[in-house]
Structures are given as structure tokens and as C-alpha cells.
Design a protein around this motif. Structure first.
Motif, short mmCIF file in Angstrom:
data_model
loop_
_atom_site.label_atom_id
_atom_site.label_comp_id
_atom_site.label_asym_id
_atom_site.label_seq_id
_atom_site.Cartn_x
_atom_site.Cartn_y
_atom_site.Cartn_z
N SER A 1 0.82 -1.21 0.00
CA SER A 1 0.00 0.00 0.00
C SER A 1 0.86 1.26 0.00
O SER A 1 0.40 2.33 -0.38
CB SER A 1 -0.94 0.01 1.21
N LEU A 2 2.10 1.14 0.42
CA LEU A 2 2.99 2.30 0.53
C LEU A 2 3.97 2.43 -0.61
O LEU A 2 4.50 3.52 -0.84
CB LEU A 2 3.78 2.22 1.84
N ALA A 3 4.27 1.34 -1.30
CA ALA A 3 5.39 1.36 -2.26
C ALA A 3 5.12 0.52 -3.49
O ALA A 3 4.27 -0.38 -3.49
CB ALA A 3 6.65 0.86 -1.56
N GLU A 4 5.87 0.84 -4.53
CA GLU A 4 5.90 0.01 -5.74
C GLU A 4 7.00 -1.03 -5.53
O GLU A 4 8.18 -0.68 -5.53
CB GLU A 4 6.22 0.87 -6.97
N ILE A 5 6.61 -2.25 -5.30
CA ILE A 5 7.60 -3.31 -5.03
C ILE A 5 8.05 -3.92 -6.36
O ILE A 5 7.24 -4.50 -7.08
CB ILE A 5 7.01 -4.42 -4.13
N LYS B 1 4.76 5.11 -3.27
CA LYS B 1 3.58 5.48 -4.05
C LYS B 1 3.25 6.94 -3.78
O LYS B 1 3.14 7.36 -2.64
CB LYS B 1 2.40 4.59 -3.67
N ARG B 2 3.07 7.70 -4.84
CA ARG B 2 2.77 9.12 -4.67
C ARG B 2 1.31 9.34 -4.29
O ARG B 2 0.99 10.27 -3.56
CB ARG B 2 3.07 9.87 -5.97
N ASN C 1 12.17 13.60 2.02
CA ASN C 1 11.65 14.14 0.76
C ASN C 1 12.17 13.41 -0.48
O ASN C 1 12.11 13.95 -1.59
CB ASN C 1 11.95 15.64 0.65
N LEU C 2 12.66 12.20 -0.30
CA LEU C 2 13.09 11.39 -1.45
C LEU C 2 11.89 10.67 -2.05
O LEU C 2 10.82 10.60 -1.44
CB LEU C 2 14.15 10.37 -1.02
N GLU C 3 12.07 10.11 -3.23
CA GLU C 3 10.98 9.38 -3.87
C GLU C 3 11.00 7.91 -3.52
O GLU C 3 10.20 7.13 -4.03
CB GLU C 3 11.04 9.58 -5.39
N THR C 4 11.94 7.52 -2.65
CA THR C 4 12.02 6.13 -2.20
C THR C 4 11.64 6.04 -0.73
O THR C 4 11.67 7.04 -0.01
CB THR C 4 13.44 5.57 -2.40
N ILE C 5 11.30 4.82 -0.31
CA ILE C 5 10.97 4.57 1.09
C ILE C 5 11.64 3.26 1.51
O ILE C 5 11.73 2.31 0.72
CB ILE C 5 9.43 4.50 1.29
N ALA C 6 12.15 3.23 2.73
CA ALA C 6 12.81 2.03 3.27
C ALA C 6 11.79 1.27 4.12
O ALA C 6 11.26 1.82 5.10
CB ALA C 6 14.02 2.42 4.10
N LEU C 7 11.51 0.03 3.75
CA LEU C 7 10.47 -0.77 4.41
C LEU C 7 11.02 -2.07 4.97
O LEU C 7 11.91 -2.68 4.37
CB LEU C 7 9.35 -1.12 3.42
N ARG C 8 10.43 -2.50 6.08
CA ARG C 8 10.80 -3.79 6.64
C ARG C 8 9.64 -4.35 7.46
O ARG C 8 8.87 -3.61 8.05
CB ARG C 8 12.07 -3.62 7.44
#
Length: 199
Positions: free
Chosen positions: A79-83, A106-107, A119-126
Motif C-alpha cells: 500500500s505504501l510502495a511500488e515493489i 507510491k505518490r 523528501n526522497l521518492e524512495t521509502i525504506a520498508l521492513r
């Protein structure tokens, strides 16, 4: 004022009542430390910019250094990112576990504070592999930003008593889950196209 500076930091039970209290504290914008299989994490509501600002200040971490977002399951991650497709074998083998993926956020649907991602276009997930961390994530039902619970540049903490000595009075509470089993931060993997790269 940072954290809970007028009062001592509370040590919470890891039973249901402690988990519920920790979740309620997070919902009010407080900082709560919790154990993972790697190290203790300094947790804040990842959707609250004021909570995230407090986290950066207490940890003395530069705001240009993005935070890892802990989620409760794959559905929350998607739901938060393009995997990317290249991440799927890693996810299958290492999630839940000590693997952080840096992926495109995801924007449209991401409620994550921009401070979390610097403010980057990436997100670190775990997805952590620890029963207390997962109970807290399920109870809180929102993503939790949680870098290691130590002052920036210092050794990561694997015991609640070390967290307490570093942050007493600056954070609301610590869920004391004993010693962390791994003792090193998670491996961080990014992607060049579909190819995974250890960062």
C-alpha cells in the motif's frame, strides 16, 4: 520540549496491556522504543510529521538521513510502495526478517510523512521478525518509523536498560523484550532497475 522530559521514561510490560499502552502513546505523538530481532527501535508514528521531528531531535539524527518504516504485513508494504519484481524472491525468503528494502514510494496513496523519507521518492520498508514488534504494529495498525534506539553515531542497543540509560526522560516508554537475538541492524537492499543492490 523533547519526548517526555518532565517524567521518567516508563518501562512497559510486553503483555497485552503494555502493547495497548505503547500503541496509545504512539497515537498521541510520543516516542516508544520496542525490540526487534536485530536491535531495539526508536519508534514514532510514521504518518505524523511532529512525531518524526521529535524522533530526529531525540536521536540527534540529521533530517537528510531517511528512516526505516516498519510495517505489519505485505499488504501494508504494497500500500505504501511500488515493489519491483526483483524484490519478490528476497521478500519470500527474508520477510519477516532482518531485511530492509529501499523501493519507490507510491505518490498517490502514501500517508507517510515526507520527513520520514527526507523528501526522497524512495521509502525504506521492513517487516520485523519479532513477536513484540509485530504485536505493536498490529495494535497500532499504522506504519512505525523506527531507526535503532541509540544516539546517532553511537553503538546500537540490544538491551532495554541501555536504551533507558540513553533516553530516560526524553521518550515516553520502552517495551522491555529482553536482549535482541541478532544484535546488528538489518541489511539494506535497493534496486537498480530490477537488480537488487546491497546498500
Amino acid at each position: 520540549m523533547l519526548g517526555n522530559s518532565k517524567n521518567k521514561t516508563e518501562i512497559l510490560s510486553t503483555k497485552n496491556d503494555g502493547i495497548k499502552k505503547a500503541s496509545a502513546l504512539l497515537a498521541k505523538g510520543n516516542l516508544v522504543v520496542f525490540p526487534t530481532e536485530t536491535v531495539y527501535g526508536l519508534g514514532a508514528d510514521a504518518t505524523s510529521s511532529s512525531a518524526i521531528s521529535k524522533l530526529y531531535a531525540v536521536k540527534k539524527r540529521p533530517k537528510i538521513n531517511p528512516l526505516i518504516v516498519h510495517v505489519k504485513n505485505m499488504s501494508a508494504a504494497y500500500s505504501l510502495a511500488e515493489i519491483p519484481q526483483g524484490a519478490e524472491p528476497l521478500i519470500e525468503k527474508f520477510w519477516p526478517g532482518p531485511l530492509t528494502l529501499v523501493v519507490q514510494k507510491k505518490r498517490t496513496s502514501s500517508s507517510i510523512s515526507d520527513l520520514v523519507t527526507s523528501n526522497l521518492e524512495t521509502i525504506a520498508l521492513r517487516i520485523p521478525d519479532h513477536p513484540i514488534a509485530l504485536k505493536l504494529l498490529n495494535e497500532f495498525s499504522k506504519p512505525i518509523a523506527a531507526p535503532s534506539a541509540n544516539l546517532s553515531g553511537k553503538l546500537s542497543t540490544t538491551r532495554a536498560k541501555d536504551v533507558f540509560s540513553n533516553f530516560d526522560g526524553q521518550i515516553a516508554a520502552i517495551l522491555d523484550g529482553g536482549s535482541c537475538s541478532i544484535g546488528l541492524e538489518s541489511t539494506i537492499v535497493g534496486f537498480e532497475g530490477k537488480k537488487p543492490v546491497i546498500l
